[in-house]
Design a protein around this motif. Structure first.
Motif, PDB file in Angstrom:
ATOM      1  N   THR A  59       0.939  -1.204   0.138  1.00  0.00           N
ATOM      2  CA  THR A  59       0.050  -0.006   0.050  1.00  0.00           C
ATOM      3  C   THR A  59       0.803   1.302   0.113  1.00  0.00           C
ATOM      4  OG1 THR A  59      -0.307   0.181   2.379  1.00  0.00           O
ATOM      5  CG2 THR A  59      -1.771  -1.211   1.314  1.00  0.00           C
ATOM      6  N   CYS A  60       2.036   1.115  -0.260  1.00  0.00           N
ATOM      7  CA  CYS A  60       3.025   2.340   0.175  1.00  0.00           C
ATOM      8  C   CYS A  60       3.426   2.743  -1.086  1.00  0.00           C
ATOM      9  CB  CYS A  60       4.185   1.978   1.024  1.00  0.00           C
ATOM     10  SG  CYS A  60       3.770   1.631   2.720  1.00  0.00           S
ATOM     11  N   ASN A  61       4.178   3.988  -1.156  1.00  0.00           N
ATOM     12  CA  ASN A  61       4.935   4.473  -2.264  1.00  0.00           C
ATOM     13  C   ASN A  61       6.278   5.138  -1.786  1.00  0.00           C
ATOM     14  OD1 ASN A  61       4.393   7.128  -1.093  1.00  0.00           O
ATOM     15  ND2 ASN A  61       2.666   7.390  -2.207  1.00  0.00           N
ATOM     16  N   ASP A  86       9.411   3.738  -5.499  1.00  0.00           N
ATOM     17  CA  ASP A  86       7.847   3.382  -5.474  1.00  0.00           C
ATOM     18  C   ASP A  86       7.943   1.796  -5.200  1.00  0.00           C
ATOM     19  OD1 ASP A  86       4.983   3.555  -5.399  1.00  0.00           O
ATOM     20  OD2 ASP A  86       5.206   4.817  -7.165  1.00  0.00           O
ATOM     21  N   GLY A 106       1.024  -0.742  -5.763  1.00  0.00           N
ATOM     22  CA  GLY A 106       1.208  -0.656  -4.255  1.00  0.00           C
ATOM     23  C   GLY A 106       1.794  -1.875  -3.853  1.00  0.00           C
TER      24      GLY A 106
END
Length: 283
Positions: A59-61, A86, A106
């Protein structure tokens, strides 16, 4: 960074150095990619410094690790650059890539997909292993080949597997709560069906435990921290990693912590130890 390979989006003074938000057209991904870099004051003054690649989780970037981990403060103290890519391609327009948190946008897992329609753009494995370090070392004030890699959760899995896959390219390695054997848990099995067309054997080059079992090792010590109140502990399998490292004679310092969960509050609590681990090996 004067070359047109990178476009500077933003820059911010931080801890005596500077954080830069960059974009570039990625050959491996076939799409524009975003990457953030922290440069300590030494780099701004003209020195070439070691770089640590920091990989975030599901879910991160590219913003997540630098903002939430508190790593910049200690990287500045030790004179280390931090490179934060990313976690997946963006804008691939694959049907369903935005439907769930654990597949698609993500959730690139730092692998190269081999099954259509994912294979065209979901190539985070080669992007992190080859393309991004070459670009960073060509266009940024960092020492060529003087690299560490670390990550959290999915990013911890990526850090371990990338280091085991090419031990000569990464001098130092660490991880927080890594997915130790993605091929054995639902996250990885979902990725198998999509990215690898159901071919489980594809995980052999990305699963840290499978890599260790195959005889892949790294000359350095892996520093791994794991919270024992981690809500995802059954999926992370640190005991399996410990046994695989023992069997392969891979040096591993696995530290277990009562009361800590999977969040960046956990990462913040031990990030200084990880930056020192990298500094000791790179400086």
């Amino acid at each position: 960074m004067t070359d047109s390979s990178f476009t500077l989006i933003e820059r911010h003074a931080c801890c005596g150095g500077e954080v830069r938000f960059l974009s570039h057209q990625s050959r491996e991904l076939g799409l524009p990619a975003r990457v953030n870099i922290f440069l300590p004051k030494e780099a701004l003054g003209g020195e070439s410094v070691p770089a640590i690649y920091v990989l975030a989780g599901l879910t991160c970037n590219q913003d997540t690790f630098l903002i939430k981990s508190n790593a910049i403060r200690y990287a500045a103290e030790y004179g280390l650059a931090l490179v934060a890519p990313d976690t997946s391609p963006r804008g691939a327009d694959v049907a369903g890539e935005d439907d769930t948190y654990d597949l698609g946008a993500g959730a690139g897992y730092y692998v190269d997909a081999t099954s259509d329609p994912w294979a065209a753009h979901y190539r985070m494995g080669s992007y992190i292993r080859h393309e991004l370090p070459a670009l960073i070392e060509q266009h940024c004030p960092v020492k060529a080949g003087c690299r560490g890699i670390m990550g959290h959760s999915m990013g911890g899995m990526g850090a371990l597997s990338i280091a085991l896959g090419d031990s000569g390219a990464w001098t130092t390695v660490s991880a927080f709560a890594p997915i130790a054997s993605p091929s054995r848990v639902d996250w990885g099995q979902k990725a198998t069906a999509a990215y690898f067309g159901g071919h489980e054997a594809e995980w052999g080059q990305y699963d840290p435990c499978l890599l260790l079992k195959s005889g892949r090792t790294h000359p350095g010590t892996f520093l791994v921290d794991q919270g024992l109140d981690d809500e995802f502990l059954p999926r992370l399998m640190p005991d399996l990693l410990e046994q695989a490292a023992k069997d392969a004679e891979q040096s591993l310092q696995l530290r277990r912590h009562e009361g800590y969960d999977h969040s960046y509050w956990f990462v913040q609590s031990f990030i200084q130890d990880h930056l020192k681990h990298h500094a000791d090996g790179l400086l």
